[in-house]
Enzyme design. Structure first.
Site, PDB file in Angstrom:
ATOM      1  N   LEU A   8     -17.054  37.605 -14.086  1.00  0.00           N
ATOM      2  CA  LEU A   8     -16.135  37.029 -15.062  1.00  0.00           C
ATOM      3  C   LEU A   8     -14.712  37.266 -14.565  1.00  0.00           C
ATOM      4  O   LEU A   8     -14.114  38.326 -14.780  1.00  0.00           O
ATOM      5  CB  LEU A   8     -16.345  37.664 -16.438  1.00  0.00           C
ATOM      6  N   ASP A   9     -14.182  36.278 -13.870  1.00  0.00           N
ATOM      7  CA  ASP A   9     -12.889  36.417 -13.203  1.00  0.00           C
ATOM      8  C   ASP A   9     -11.752  36.476 -14.217  1.00  0.00           C
ATOM      9  O   ASP A   9     -11.669  35.640 -15.119  1.00  0.00           O
ATOM     10  CB  ASP A   9     -12.679  35.233 -12.249  1.00  0.00           C
ATOM     11  N   ALA A  10     -10.871  37.482 -14.052  1.00  0.00           N
ATOM     12  CA  ALA A  10      -9.657  37.616 -14.871  1.00  0.00           C
ATOM     13  C   ALA A  10      -9.957  37.590 -16.366  1.00  0.00           C
ATOM     14  O   ALA A  10      -9.142  37.118 -17.164  1.00  0.00           O
ATOM     15  CB  ALA A  10      -8.648  36.525 -14.515  1.00  0.00           C
ATOM     16  N   VAL A  11     -11.114  38.123 -16.741  1.00  0.00           N
ATOM     17  CA  VAL A  11     -11.574  37.996 -18.131  1.00  0.00           C
ATOM     18  C   VAL A  11     -10.680  38.736 -19.118  1.00  0.00           C
ATOM     19  O   VAL A  11     -10.593  38.358 -20.292  1.00  0.00           O
ATOM     20  CB  VAL A  11     -13.039  38.485 -18.244  1.00  0.00           C
TER      21      VAL A  11
END
Length: 522
Positions: free
Chosen positions: A178-181
């Site tokens: 979950l990128d840059a969540v």
């Protein structure tokens, strides 16, 4: 886990994803158990993290067949770039034209809106002006003018992301990053990071992912101070795994300073991961070595020394904007191999030994280890690539010519061949030891400042491993009486394959030597 771009190795007349699969088969079949392919979707900037189309594989890389073929041979990890999309995406083009559904997928505010309290990972403006069918509108963009943030207060946006999550799981991905969540939810007057709604969405995504694929693992990517990062375990109901972002800067500091103090204090304060969850341990990635995760762990003077040393070793320093408009170091852009080419006193002859020590420490820690492909291949700084793109992060995103790499790996005298062989052997040894289970017990040892050590015990308590590492460029004595070596057990150094018979004596550790002392070799 191997971390790599789809085109980190390129052979003529072969799709890069096919080349990657061949490299894993030839060199890593008995080494890595999973591969994280960094974004392979059509993109407009940030080397893949400004996504134009989530559902396509870039034509220059290969096809979904190539991705699924790799997923059939190893555990596949992919990115769900969840916080933002490219300005070239269909959704944002719909926003600009005032057409559904994209017209309602983004956040826009008056240009003079007060956003001073917003945590900003980059020094650029938060609200970016765009000409739209309704006139000029200022759109929220946390990372760059080309990466516009999605509005998760609109349930349709959440449903779109759930659909993409299911799409990746259906194509064989089992780990979802979950990128840059942390930046997901925005609320004016707050820092707009780690808000309660963000954690609620992570919990929801975990429940949905597990419902359709029980083997799914969600991993949160939150490059922030350690205490904030730990919150993404939730109550065993958020991320299954979290990036151990504090490890890289603390480890580099320890090895260039020749001391364990800060690394040891951090280890002592780290709680065990909840059972069934795990730390995702890494020392290098496609990004730089983040400095925010060192906040509160390293003194300001030590961070300044670290930054200065990395500059002397050919690195660049990226900055972020503070609330008062000033700039602060955000990450160090340098390959890990070159980050460890010396100490604070300058370069020396111990680069490979120091680098392998860093990897031995990471491999032994509680959690799941991940190795960046350019660490595996002892990659030096790609200064030419950085000049070509104008981006500091390109220094650590080299694209290998496949034929040249083959020649380097075939020559045992090259750093690439030596490091790949040595690191692969360390990983093979690690994989056989139950005491290195991701949830096995871990205890920090109290050793002289030049040494760093910890004890691991297998879940069934049959195997102990004492991992001890010399952080100094000089020989160091390890009194075996400082370890709890049970006299009735046989003891063996797994790395050196050496039996330890005299438990009352001392061992002499060469510069940057690592020991894995165990009572039960597997």
């Amino acid at each position: 886990m191997l971390i790599t771009y789809g085109d980190s190795i390129m052979h003529r007349d072969e799709p890069p994803l096919e080349t990657l699969r061949g490299f894993v088969r030839e060199h890593l079949a008995d080494t890595v158990s999973g591969v994280h392919i960094l974004p392979f979707y059509p993109y407009s900037s940030d080397d893949g993290f400004s996504v134009i189309d989530y559902a396509r594989v870039r034509d220059d890389l290969g096809s979904w067949d190539d991705v699924q073929a790799l997923a059939g041979e190893t555990t596949l990890m992919v990115d769900l770039v969840i916080n933002h999309v490219s300005v070239e995406s269909d959704w944002f083009q719909q926003f600009l034209a005032g057409e559904p559904p994209g017209e309602a997928y983004f956040l826009s505010y008056p240009g003079d809106t007060d956003v001073a309290s917003v945590v900003r990972p980059r020094p650029h403006r938060v609200l970016v002006p765009f000409d739209t069918a309704q006139g000029e509108r200022h759109v929220w963009a946390t990372f760059s003018d080309d990466q516009v943030d999605l509005d998760f207060s609109n349930p349709d946006v959440l449903l779109e992301m759930v659909d993409i999550l299911f799409f990746y799981l259906a194509r064989g991905a089992r780990w979802i990053r979950l990128d840059a969540v942390g930046y997901l939810w925005k609320e004016l007057g707050t820092p707009c990071i780690h808000l309660g709604q963000t954690h609620e969405i992570v919990r929801l995504l975990r429940s949905l992912a597990e419902a359709v694929e029980p083997r799914a693992v969600l991993i949160s990517e939150t490059n922030v101070p350690n205490v904030e990062n730990l919150t993404y375990f939730g109550n065993r109901n958020e991320a299954h795994a979290i990036y151990n972002f504090s490890l890289p800067p603390l480890l580099v500091d320890a090895l260039i300073q020749g001391r364990s103090r800060y690394l040891r204090l951090w280890m002592m304060s780290m709680p065990p991961a909840p059972f069934g969850c795990a730390y995702f341990n890494f020392t290098a990635s496609h990004d730089g070595i983040g400095l925010r995760p060192a906040e509160g762990l390293l003194e300001a003077d030590d961070i300044a020394t670290l930054v200065d040393t990395m500059r002397r070793f050919g690195g660049e320093i990226s900055e972020r904007a503070l609330a008062d408009g000033s700039l602060a170091p955000y990450e160090m852009n340098i390959t890990l191999f070159d980050a460890l080419k010396g100490t604070v006193d300058g370069e020396d002859e111990h680069q490979e030994a120091r680098f392998l020590c860093s990897q031995a420490i990471m491999l032994g820690l509680e959690g799941v280890p991940a190795v960046y492909i350019h660490s595996l291949l002892a990659c030096p700084n790609d200064t030419d690539g950085m000049r070509e793109t104008g981006r500091a992060r390109s220094i650590n995103r080299h694209r290998w010519d496949g034929e040249r790499l083959d020649a380097l790996l075939a020559d045992p005298s090259t750093p690439q061949a030596r490091v790949l062989a040595a690191l692969s052997e360390l990983i093979r040894i690690r994989r056989r030891q139950p005491a290195f289970h991701p949830n096995a017990t871990q205890y920090t040892l109290q050793l002289p400042n030049e040494l760093f050590g910890f004890w691991r015990q297998s879940p069934r308590r049959e195997q102990s491993i004492f991992a001890v590492h010399n952080l100094a460029p000089t020989r160091q004595a390890l009194p075996l009486s400082s370890l709890n070596l049970i006299a009735t057990d046989p003891w063996l150094d797994l790395i050196g394959d050496t039996r330890i018979d005299d438990l009352s004596g001392s061992l002499q550790l060469a510069p940057y030597q690592s020991l894995w002392l165990t009572n039960l070799a597997s």
